[in-house]
Design a protein around this motif. Structure first.
Motif, PDB file in Angstrom:
ATOM      1  N   ALA A 253      40.695  39.126  26.265  1.00 19.30           N
ATOM      2  CA  ALA A 253      40.526  39.687  27.609  1.00 19.30           C
ATOM      3  C   ALA A 253      40.176  38.588  28.604  1.00 19.30           C
ATOM      4  O   ALA A 253      40.628  38.589  29.742  1.00 19.30           O
ATOM      5  N   VAL A 254      39.340  37.664  28.186  1.00 18.92           N
ATOM      6  CA  VAL A 254      39.070  36.470  28.981  1.00 18.92           C
ATOM      7  C   VAL A 254      39.442  35.289  28.097  1.00 18.92           C
ATOM      8  O   VAL A 254      38.977  35.176  26.969  1.00 18.92           O
ATOM      9  N   ASP A 255      40.316  34.436  28.624  1.00 19.52           N
ATOM     10  CA  ASP A 255      40.924  33.430  27.751  1.00 19.52           C
ATOM     11  C   ASP A 255      40.764  32.040  28.355  1.00 19.52           C
ATOM     12  O   ASP A 255      41.732  31.398  28.736  1.00 19.52           O
ATOM     13  N   GLY A 256      39.533  31.618  28.469  1.00 17.17           N
ATOM     14  CA  GLY A 256      39.295  30.292  29.030  1.00 17.17           C
ATOM     15  C   GLY A 256      39.174  30.319  30.539  1.00 17.17           C
ATOM     16  O   GLY A 256      39.878  29.598  31.236  1.00 17.17           O
ATOM     17  N   ALA A 257      38.297  31.171  31.037  1.00 20.12           N
ATOM     18  CA  ALA A 257      38.118  31.275  32.486  1.00 20.12           C
ATOM     19  C   ALA A 257      36.941  30.423  32.933  1.00 20.12           C
ATOM     20  O   ALA A 257      35.922  30.374  32.262  1.00 20.12           O
ATOM     21  N   SER A 258      37.117  29.732  34.049  1.00 23.07           N
ATOM     22  CA  SER A 258      36.029  28.936  34.615  1.00 23.07           C
ATOM     23  C   SER A 258      35.938  29.255  36.099  1.00 23.07           C
ATOM     24  O   SER A 258      36.954  29.358  36.779  1.00 23.07           O
ATOM     25  N   PHE A 259      34.739  29.437  36.580  1.00 26.80           N
ATOM     26  CA  PHE A 259      34.594  29.546  38.022  1.00 26.80           C
ATOM     27  C   PHE A 259      33.141  29.334  38.375  1.00 26.80           C
ATOM     28  O   PHE A 259      32.270  29.296  37.501  1.00 26.80           O
ATOM     29  N   ASP A 260      32.900  29.113  39.661  1.00 26.37           N
ATOM     30  CA  ASP A 260      31.509  28.984  40.043  1.00 26.37           C
ATOM     31  C   ASP A 260      31.272  29.647  41.387  1.00 26.37           C
ATOM     32  O   ASP A 260      32.185  29.818  42.190  1.00 26.37           O
TER      33      ASP A 260
ATOM     34  N   ILE B  27      30.293  34.006  49.776  1.00 26.46           N
ATOM     35  CA  ILE B  27      30.916  35.138  49.110  1.00 26.46           C
ATOM     36  C   ILE B  27      32.136  34.599  48.375  1.00 26.46           C
ATOM     37  O   ILE B  27      33.069  34.093  49.001  1.00 26.46           O
ATOM     38  N   THR B  28      32.091  34.655  47.071  1.00 29.27           N
ATOM     39  CA  THR B  28      33.194  34.154  46.263  1.00 29.27           C
ATOM     40  C   THR B  28      33.982  35.352  45.748  1.00 29.27           C
ATOM     41  O   THR B  28      33.412  36.208  45.068  1.00 29.27           O
ATOM     42  N   ALA B  29      35.267  35.397  46.098  1.00 26.69           N
ATOM     43  CA  ALA B  29      36.069  36.524  45.614  1.00 26.69           C
ATOM     44  C   ALA B  29      36.651  36.170  44.259  1.00 26.69           C
ATOM     45  O   ALA B  29      36.988  35.018  43.990  1.00 26.69           O
ATOM     46  N   LEU B  30      36.736  37.168  43.399  1.00 24.92           N
ATOM     47  CA  LEU B  30      37.415  37.009  42.119  1.00 24.92           C
ATOM     48  C   LEU B  30      38.523  38.051  42.136  1.00 24.92           C
ATOM     49  O   LEU B  30      38.244  39.251  42.109  1.00 24.92           O
ATOM     50  N   ILE B  31      39.772  37.584  42.260  1.00 27.35           N
ATOM     51  CA  ILE B  31      40.858  38.552  42.369  1.00 27.35           C
ATOM     52  C   ILE B  31      41.845  38.333  41.230  1.00 27.35           C
ATOM     53  O   ILE B  31      41.784  37.329  40.516  1.00 27.35           O
ATOM     54  N   GLY B  32      42.749  39.266  41.112  1.00 28.36           N
ATOM     55  CA  GLY B  32      43.751  39.179  40.059  1.00 28.36           C
ATOM     56  C   GLY B  32      44.282  40.562  39.762  1.00 28.36           C
ATOM     57  O   GLY B  32      43.627  41.557  40.067  1.00 28.36           O
ATOM     58  N   PRO B  33      45.497  40.616  39.172  1.00 31.68           N
ATOM     59  CA  PRO B  33      46.099  41.925  38.891  1.00 31.68           C
ATOM     60  C   PRO B  33      45.266  42.735  37.887  1.00 31.68           C
ATOM     61  O   PRO B  33      44.376  42.199  37.242  1.00 31.68           O
ATOM     62  N   ASN B  34      45.580  44.024  37.781  1.00 36.48           N
ATOM     63  CA  ASN B  34      44.869  44.882  36.830  1.00 36.48           C
ATOM     64  C   ASN B  34      44.940  44.313  35.420  1.00 36.48           C
ATOM     65  O   ASN B  34      45.980  43.825  34.999  1.00 36.48           O
ATOM     66  N   GLY B  35      43.827  44.347  34.749  1.00 30.36           N
ATOM     67  CA  GLY B  35      43.794  43.860  33.370  1.00 30.36           C
ATOM     68  C   GLY B  35      43.684  42.361  33.252  1.00 30.36           C
ATOM     69  O   GLY B  35      43.788  41.800  32.167  1.00 30.36           O
ATOM     70  N   ALA B  36      43.453  41.681  34.389  1.00 31.75           N
ATOM     71  CA  ALA B  36      43.375  40.214  34.367  1.00 31.75           C
ATOM     72  C   ALA B  36      42.135  39.728  33.612  1.00 31.75           C
ATOM     73  O   ALA B  36      42.085  38.594  33.149  1.00 31.75           O
ATOM     74  N   GLY B  37      41.131  40.569  33.518  1.00 30.08           N
ATOM     75  CA  GLY B  37      39.921  40.176  32.799  1.00 30.08           C
ATOM     76  C   GLY B  37      38.710  39.981  33.703  1.00 30.08           C
ATOM     77  O   GLY B  37      37.698  39.428  33.278  1.00 30.08           O
ATOM     78  N   LYS B  38      38.806  40.477  34.945  1.00 30.67           N
ATOM     79  CA  LYS B  38      37.715  40.271  35.903  1.00 30.67           C
ATOM     80  C   LYS B  38      36.442  40.988  35.459  1.00 30.67           C
ATOM     81  O   LYS B  38      35.364  40.398  35.435  1.00 30.67           O
ATOM     82  N   THR B  39      36.594  42.264  35.106  1.00 30.41           N
ATOM     83  CA  THR B  39      35.419  43.023  34.684  1.00 30.41           C
ATOM     84  C   THR B  39      34.834  42.445  33.394  1.00 30.41           C
ATOM     85  O   THR B  39      33.614  42.344  33.239  1.00 30.41           O
ATOM     86  N   SER B  40      35.709  42.043  32.491  1.00 30.96           N
ATOM     87  CA  SER B  40      35.217  41.446  31.240  1.00 30.96           C
ATOM     88  C   SER B  40      34.417  40.182  31.522  1.00 30.96           C
ATOM     89  O   SER B  40      33.372  39.946  30.918  1.00 30.96           O
ATOM     90  N   LEU B  41      34.908  39.376  32.450  1.00 30.74           N
ATOM     91  CA  LEU B  41      34.182  38.150  32.808  1.00 30.74           C
ATOM     92  C   LEU B  41      32.818  38.495  33.415  1.00 30.74           C
ATOM     93  O   LEU B  41      31.805  37.865  33.104  1.00 30.74           O
ATOM     94  N   PHE B  42      32.797  39.527  34.250  1.00 28.51           N
ATOM     95  CA  PHE B  42      31.520  40.012  34.807  1.00 28.51           C
ATOM     96  C   PHE B  42      30.557  40.390  33.688  1.00 28.51           C
ATOM     97  O   PHE B  42      29.375  40.092  33.731  1.00 28.51           O
ATOM     98  N   ASN B  43      31.114  41.094  32.702  1.00 29.88           N
ATOM     99  CA  ASN B  43      30.263  41.546  31.596  1.00 29.88           C
ATOM    100  C   ASN B  43      29.691  40.375  30.814  1.00 29.88           C
ATOM    101  O   ASN B  43      28.577  40.454  30.316  1.00 29.88           O
TER     102      ASN B  43
END
Ligand SMILES: Nc1ncnc2c1ncn2[C@@H]1O[C@H](COP(=O)(O)OP(=O)(O)OP(=O)(O)O)[C@@H](O)[C@H]1O
Ligand SMILES: [Mg+2]
Lengths: 308, 275
Positions: free
Chosen positions: B39-46, B52-68
């Motif tokens: 679900a998250v495959d090597g994501a990096s961000f800061d 305000i840093t936006a985290l965007i991406g299509p459905n299922g990109a793994g945004k919620t998983s990264l939040f978790n």
């Protein structure tokens, strides 16, 4: 008639304490405990053994009984409380039976508890208090009734203060949504443990009075049915309400003991014993159909929960 | 240290490095799997404070998983989450909260059988009354704290237009109202960094604008936000930086304008729409 009222009130007081413990677990924290009888039994036996074998004073034995039940609560909860709630239900159900069997036949334990023949001689101190307090005009049973109801009211007071405090609000939050509470920085496991230990201590206290009401206790007095009675009481009175367990317990025992009014020409006492179970079953059905939230439960709360 | 050396050699790279060193919250090469699914495959961000840093991406990109992962709900398979420069990977949510990172949920978690006011007050941190027997041992302190928390809860409810619903059960609120309540509730924590998972979904547009104004005001006071949001107009309007995720990876980052023009990003979105 007075005999009926007194015996109802004694049982009702004892089970109000037990059900208040369960109310804390289920009504306020959402923990499924199907083995309150375990804590009930540990409370009863701890008091009985400490008084009759080790000659402890009653008050100290009572405190130890609550503590022992609370410790057992922590030990049971430790592995199970992180799991889904249905696992806790299964674990507690099993612990209730394990407790009974250990008391019945575990070597070492049996030396203290008397195994299947039970334990006696722990209630002199308690009924002796009657003379000390100059209350000889009361029968032993009346004295027990008065004592247990004083304790019920004290417990009600303590639980009310705690539930209405921020601590109780966290428990309710956990009942509503555990993850939300974790996101709000609450250590959910620690709170569940506290709730579990506290409720278990109340069940242990109930066990003390249960033992005092009997001249001896045997493991067979602690069948899983006791846990079911506590659940029925919560169902009648309404979980998540402070007075629910008290009112539920009085109604439950009033109905349960009502079969004593059936003349013996009509029905043998054995049949009457079955009839009372049928009556309780009918009461549950009526409650679930007409007032699923229990007499004192909040209907609005129940409806909201089912809507989403 | 690293930032200093780079600053000496290359002013441009140095500026970026300094910003990175400042970032309050960083995720480094995070991998989160569900069985075989990455679900998250090597994501990096800061995400720095005051931005305000936006985290965007299509459905299922793994945004919620990264939040978790960041908020401590999931333990990542690998990767590092740092808060204020300290490794906090895999710490439970209540610990992340204590370090100043709070979150809201994409699917709201209102405490249904509690009033709106109690939803707010339960969130206040460091309550003496939340200690077992605390209310019995220190009743005056508990009462004073409770008064202060009620005042603060009422202020926030006012700002989020929920005053009218103060004494209603949270279960009675509409979806949009729950979103608002959840954000207001998270602010009770006084977090330094707030992760918002689709805060605008289901909120009526007028309220949505107010909500974003509010986020911007808090940012100006120095709070940091990570915003997951599908409403691109909103994202482009309020965000200071954008990180784009697709298929579990962070594929682009930059200012809103840069990201919008990035062919990789356009490709990711169009590719997703083809499905
Ligand atoms: N608990 C879970 N168990 C199994 N798979 C999951 C779980 N949560 C998410 N996934 C999967 O992981 C992938 C990423 O999901 P995630 O919810 O993180 O995406 P997202 O970017 O938040 O999407 P959306 O914009 O739709 O909210 C999806 O393929 C999803 O199906
Ligand atoms: Mg999502």
């Amino acid at each position: 008639m007075t005999g009926y009222i007194i015996s109802v009130l004694v049982s009702a007081g004892i089970f109000a304490l037990l059900a208040q413990g369960l109310n804390l677990h289920w009504g306020y924290t959402g923990l499924l405990n199907f083995g309150v009888v375990a804590f009930f039994a540990v409370g009863a036996y701890t008091m009985a053994v400490l008084v009759s074998v080790f000659d402890w004073p009653l008050w100290a034995a009572m405190a130890a009984a609550m503590l022992a039940a609370a410790v057992l609560g922590v030990l049971v909860a430790l592995p199970a409380i992180r799991l889904r709630s249905d696992y806790l239900a299964i674990t507690t159900l099993a612990v209730g039976e394990i407790c009974r069997i250990v008391l019945h036949s575990s070597p070492g334990v049996v030396d203290l508890t008397g195994g299947p023949s039970g334990i006696r001689g722990y209630s002199h101190d308690f009924f002796g208090l009657r003379e000390t307090l100059g209350l000889q005009w009361m029968t032993g049973l009346e004295f027990l009734m008065a004592a247990v109801w004083i304790v019920v009211l004290l417990v009600l007071l303590v639980v009310t203060v705690m539930i209405r405090s921020p601590w109780g609000r966290v428990l309710k939050g956990i009942r509503e949504d555990e993850d939300a509470m974790r996101a709000l920085g609450k250590n959910v496991v620690a709170y569940k443990m506290q709730s579990f230990a506290f409720g278990a201590a109340l069940a242990g206290l109930a066990g003390v009075f249960f033992a005092l009401n009997l001249s001896s206790i045997t493991p067979e007095a602690f069948l899983p049915m006791i846990s079911i009675y506590a659940w029925v009481i919560i169902l009648i009175g309404g979980g998540g309400s402070l007075l629910g367990p008290v009112v539920g317990s009085v109604l439950f025992w009033a109905l349960f003991n009502a079969t004593t009014f059936i003349p013996s020409e009509w029905m043998s006492s054995q049949d009457a014993a079955y009839l009372r179970l049928i009556l309780v079953g009918l009461l549950i059905m009526v409650m679930v159909l007409l007032r699923p939230q229990g007499l004192l439960g909040n209907r609005k709360e129940l409806l909201r929960e089912s809507r989403h | 240290m690293k930032a200093d050396t780079e600053l000496a050699t290359d002013p441009d790279a140095g500026a970026t490095a300094a910003a990175e060193a400042e970032a309050f919250l960083t995720a480094d090469d995070v991998v989160m799997t569900f069985g075989g699914l990455r679900a998250v495959d090597g994501a990096s961000f800061d995400a720095p404070l005051g931005r305000i840093t936006a985290l965007i991406g299509p459905n299922g990109a793994g945004k919620t998983s990264l939040f978790n992962v960041i908020s401590g709900f999931y333990r990542p398979r690998s990767g590092v989450v740092r808060v204020n420069g300290v490794d906090r990977t895999g710490k439970p949510p209540h610990v992340m909260c204590r370090h100043g990172v709070a979150r809201t949920f994409q699917l709201t978690k209102a405490l249904a059988r509690m009033t709106v006011l109690d939803n707010m007050r339960v969130a206040a941190p460091r309550q003496v009354g939340e200690i077992m027997f605390g209310a019995m041992l220190a009743p005056w302190r508990v009462r004073a704290q409770e008064r202060a928390n009620t005042t603060r809860a009422d202020e926030l409810l006012e700002r989020f237009g929920l005053t009218r619903l103060r004494d209603s059960y949270a279960g009675e609120l509409s979806g949009g109202q729950r979103k608002l309540l959840e954000m207001a509730r998270a602010l009770m924590l006084r977090p330094r960094m707030l992760l918002l998972d689709e805060p605008l979904a289901g909120v009526n547009p007028t309220l949505g604008v107010q909500l974003l104004d509010h986020v911007q005001a808090l940012r100006d006071e120095g709070m940091g936000f990570v915003l997951v949001e599908h409403d691109m107009d909103a994202v482009m309007r309020v965000c200071d930086a954008v990180t784009v995720m697709a298929n579990g990876r962070t594929i682009a980052r930059g200012t809103p304008a840069e990201v919008q023009a990035d062919p990789v990003v356009i490709e990711a979105y169009l590719g997703a729409e083809d499905d």
